[in-house]
Design an enzyme around this catalytic site. Structure first.
Site, PDB file in Angstrom:
ATOM      1  N   LYS A 207       0.886  -1.238  -0.176  1.00 21.67           N
ATOM      2  CA  LYS A 207       0.139   0.037   0.188  1.00 21.67           C
ATOM      3  C   LYS A 207       0.986   1.134  -0.227  1.00 21.67           C
ATOM      4  O   LYS A 207       1.558   1.453   0.902  1.00 21.67           O
ATOM      5  CB  LYS A 207      -1.078   0.137   1.315  1.00 21.67           C
ATOM      6  N   LYS A 259      -2.218  -1.598  -3.530  1.00 21.71           N
ATOM      7  CA  LYS A 259      -3.157  -0.276  -3.547  1.00 21.71           C
ATOM      8  C   LYS A 259      -2.412   1.007  -3.623  1.00 21.71           C
ATOM      9  O   LYS A 259      -1.172   0.932  -2.697  1.00 21.71           O
ATOM     10  CB  LYS A 259      -4.032  -0.483  -2.215  1.00 21.71           C
TER      11      LYS A 259
END
Length: 333
Positions: A207, A259
């Site tokens: 992320k 992400k």
């Protein structure tokens, strides 16, 4: 001797003519290498405490902050559309430095989980975001030390409390999105100790500290002060994404996530080659907002851009995609 013009010369025999397989929509559909199915899509949904009707999110056209009643309606629609799951994010009325509402059984996220499980449990995989940023008065994903720095190990204690509360509320998968070192192992241990061995862990393994989260901050009414670069990954780093994913796999993650999605397709591809468990990706708020803004200006074909963006994420290796377009895209199949 008659001179032959270039235009009348016979074409050389071509053994390879790839265009044969592009001649018609039916042919292209038949030989498509990547396909989207509703079951491979998860819908992120926001539920806000203290509102009486759904509230539009201005930077995310078509996306709402929901009440418990409208949340039930969306969950039912998601189940009827055949989506793979629904991911819940809670927006509390009150916040504090510890994010106490996050593990409060009567907190908005845990109440929402119980409501959705009662409505569609068994028809749809109910998932919850496990992070403190929605619940803290400072907007960080963890608790702060005396110097204002996110305290990794103290934060793990909060995550384990949230994990047990969310599992008891009925979440089947917990989305660990805080990017604390050791979070998967800590949560797995807490779940096992509390008798929730069957609750799945989705690790937001890679992320990144991205500029594309901007509209999400409005969606959760973020109170963020500063930035999250001391715990989310540097966008410059590709190998680090693999390292983070491997650590989460070693700690027992059931699913790993990359992400954002579209700006990190290289990382997604790397993780997909490495992983022995399902790999997911999150098409984040800013990615969707760019499509919406360009489409509203008439610069791109909205539906074609959505399709292409989702296909690119799946093509790079995502088994499942979290996307705000999940319901809409499911209807195209």
């Amino acid at each position: 001797m008659t001179q032959m013009h270039a235009s009348s010369r016979p074409s050389p025999a071509l053994t390879h003519r790839p265009r044969r397989l592009r001649r018609s929509p039916a042919m292209r559909r038949l030989v498509a290498e990547t396909r989207l199915h509703p079951a491979s899509l998860v819908l992120p949904v926001f539920v806000r405490e203290g509102i009486e009707s759904p509230r539009p999110i201005t930077s995310m056209p078509g996306v709402m902050q929901h009440t418990l009643d409208s949340l039930r309606e969306v969950a039912t629609a998601a189940a009827e559309a055949g989506l793979g799951g629904i991911m819940l994010f809670g927006v509390p009325a009150e916040r504090d430095a510890e994010g106490s509402a996050g593990d409060d059984p009567d907190g908005i996220l845990n109440r929402a989980l119980r409501a959705v499980v009662a409505e569609v449990g068994g028809e749809l995989v109910v998932q919850s975001d496990l992070c403190l940023d929605e619940f803290t008065s400072h907007g960080h994903c963890g608790v702060l030390d005396a110097a204002g720095f996110v305290d990794n190990d103290a934060t793990l204690e909060r995550y384990t409390a949230m994990a047990v509360a969310q599992a008891e509320a009925g979440a089947e998968i917990l989305g660990l999105s805080g990017m604390m070192d050791g979070q998967v192992a800590a949560v797995r241990g807490a779940l096992e100790a509390a008798g929730h061995a069957d609750t799945g862990i989705l690790a937001y393994a890679a992320k990144y500290a991205s500029a594309f989260y901007g509209p999400f901050r409005e969606a959760v009414d973020s109170q963020l002060q500063g930035d999250r670069r001391s715990y989310q990954q540097d966008p410059a780093n590709r190998r680090e994404g693999l390292r983070e994913a491997q650590l989460d796999l070693d700690e027992g993650a059931d699913i790993v996530m990359v992400k954002p999605a579209m700006s990190y397709l290289d990382v997604l591809s790397d993780v997909a080659r490495l992983s022995t468990v399902p790999v997911w990706a999150y098409q984040v708020s800013g990615e969707a907002a760019m499509i919406e803004a360009a489409a509203q200006n008439g610069w791109i074909d909205r539906e074609a851009a959505i399709r292409e963006s989702l296909l690119s994420i799946a093509r790079a290796g995502a088994d499942t995609i979290l996307t705000y377009y999940a319901l809409e895209a499911a209807a195209w199949n």
